[in-house]
Design a protein around this motif. Structure first.
Motif, mmCIF file in Angstrom:
data_model
loop_
_atom_site.group_PDB
_atom_site.id
_atom_site.type_symbol
_atom_site.label_atom_id
_atom_site.label_comp_id
_atom_site.label_asym_id
_atom_site.label_seq_id
_atom_site.Cartn_x
_atom_site.Cartn_y
_atom_site.Cartn_z
ATOM 1 N N GLN A 17 0.799 -1.156 0.053
ATOM 2 C CA GLN A 17 0.072 -0.078 -0.029
ATOM 3 C C GLN A 17 0.917 1.200 0.086
ATOM 4 O OE1 GLN A 17 -2.422 -0.839 3.620
ATOM 5 N NE2 GLN A 17 -4.086 -0.807 2.031
ATOM 6 N N ILE A 32 0.378 5.752 -0.046
ATOM 7 C CA ILE A 32 -0.532 7.005 0.135
ATOM 8 C C ILE A 32 -0.347 7.994 -1.092
ATOM 9 C CG2 ILE A 32 -1.225 8.493 1.993
ATOM 10 C CD1 ILE A 32 0.534 6.698 3.932
ATOM 11 N N GLU A 51 -2.864 3.938 8.179
ATOM 12 C CA GLU A 51 -3.675 5.253 8.464
ATOM 13 C C GLU A 51 -2.570 6.057 9.289
ATOM 14 O OE1 GLU A 51 -4.939 2.059 9.017
ATOM 15 O OE2 GLU A 51 -6.222 1.737 7.330
ATOM 16 N N LYS A 60 -5.560 9.320 -0.199
ATOM 17 C CA LYS A 60 -6.037 7.987 -0.612
ATOM 18 C C LYS A 60 -5.195 7.032 -0.346
ATOM 19 C CE LYS A 60 -9.610 5.492 -2.568
ATOM 20 N NZ LYS A 60 -10.609 5.311 -2.088
ATOM 21 N N ILE A 61 -5.386 5.832 0.220
ATOM 22 C CA ILE A 61 -4.545 4.764 0.101
ATOM 23 C C ILE A 61 -4.718 3.734 -0.793
ATOM 24 C CG2 ILE A 61 -3.729 2.717 1.906
ATOM 25 C CD1 ILE A 61 -4.732 4.380 4.050
ATOM 26 N N ILE A 62 -3.772 3.384 -1.522
ATOM 27 C CA ILE A 62 -4.059 2.572 -2.843
ATOM 28 C C ILE A 62 -3.087 1.580 -2.840
ATOM 29 C CG2 ILE A 62 -5.319 4.270 -4.176
ATOM 30 C CD1 ILE A 62 -2.436 4.560 -5.751
ATOM 31 N N ASP A 82 -11.735 12.158 -5.189
ATOM 32 C CA ASP A 82 -11.410 10.662 -5.091
ATOM 33 C C ASP A 82 -10.557 10.292 -3.833
ATOM 34 O OD1 ASP A 82 -12.781 9.812 -7.312
ATOM 35 O OD2 ASP A 82 -11.151 10.050 -8.705
ATOM 36 N N THR A 112 -10.475 10.083 -0.494
ATOM 37 C CA THR A 112 -11.815 9.896 0.349
ATOM 38 C C THR A 112 -11.167 9.184 1.869
ATOM 39 O OG1 THR A 112 -12.478 8.000 -0.524
ATOM 40 C CG2 THR A 112 -13.498 9.914 -1.167
ATOM 41 N N ASP A 113 -10.006 8.792 1.951
ATOM 42 C CA ASP A 113 -9.442 8.035 3.147
ATOM 43 C C ASP A 113 -9.051 8.917 4.323
ATOM 44 O OD1 ASP A 113 -10.051 5.739 1.768
ATOM 45 O OD2 ASP A 113 -7.671 5.556 0.994
ATOM 46 N N GLY A 114 -8.940 10.048 4.198
ATOM 47 C CA GLY A 114 -8.585 10.963 5.250
ATOM 48 C C GLY A 114 -8.105 12.132 4.843
#
Length: 85
Positions: free
Chosen positions: A3, A5, A30, A44-46, A66, A68-70
């Motif tokens: 993963q 960021i 996170e 976003k974490i991808i 897009d 949207t993770d924090g």
């Protein structure tokens, strides 16, 4: 699965944070994102497989909607991230 960021930088490009496995194991993705993404920047974490080829990274863009993770927090250490919960 590795993963990473992503977030939009002040120049309008996309920045990528590649955490080390040691830090991932200790704190999680996170916590790394909250600490290392600039304050107020959505992220976003991808999976790293979603990143474009290095030769095309300068043309890469991402819609802020897009991310949207924090949002990057005002933390400067991992202990502050843990204490914030």
């Amino acid at each position: 699965m590795t993963q990473v960021i992503i977030f939009k930088n002040d120049e309008g490009g996309v920045s990528v944070i590649h955490p080390t496995q040691e830090v991932l194991s200790s704190y999680g993705i996170e916590a790394i994102a909250l600490k290392d993404v600039p304050v107020g920047k959505p992220f976003k974490i991808i999976d790293s497989s979603e990143l474009p080829d290095r030769s095309q990274r300068n043309q890469w863009d991402v819609n802020e909607s897009d991310l949207t993770d924090g949002v990057g927090a005002e933390y400067s250490t991992f202990s502050e991230v843990k204490n914030a919960d």
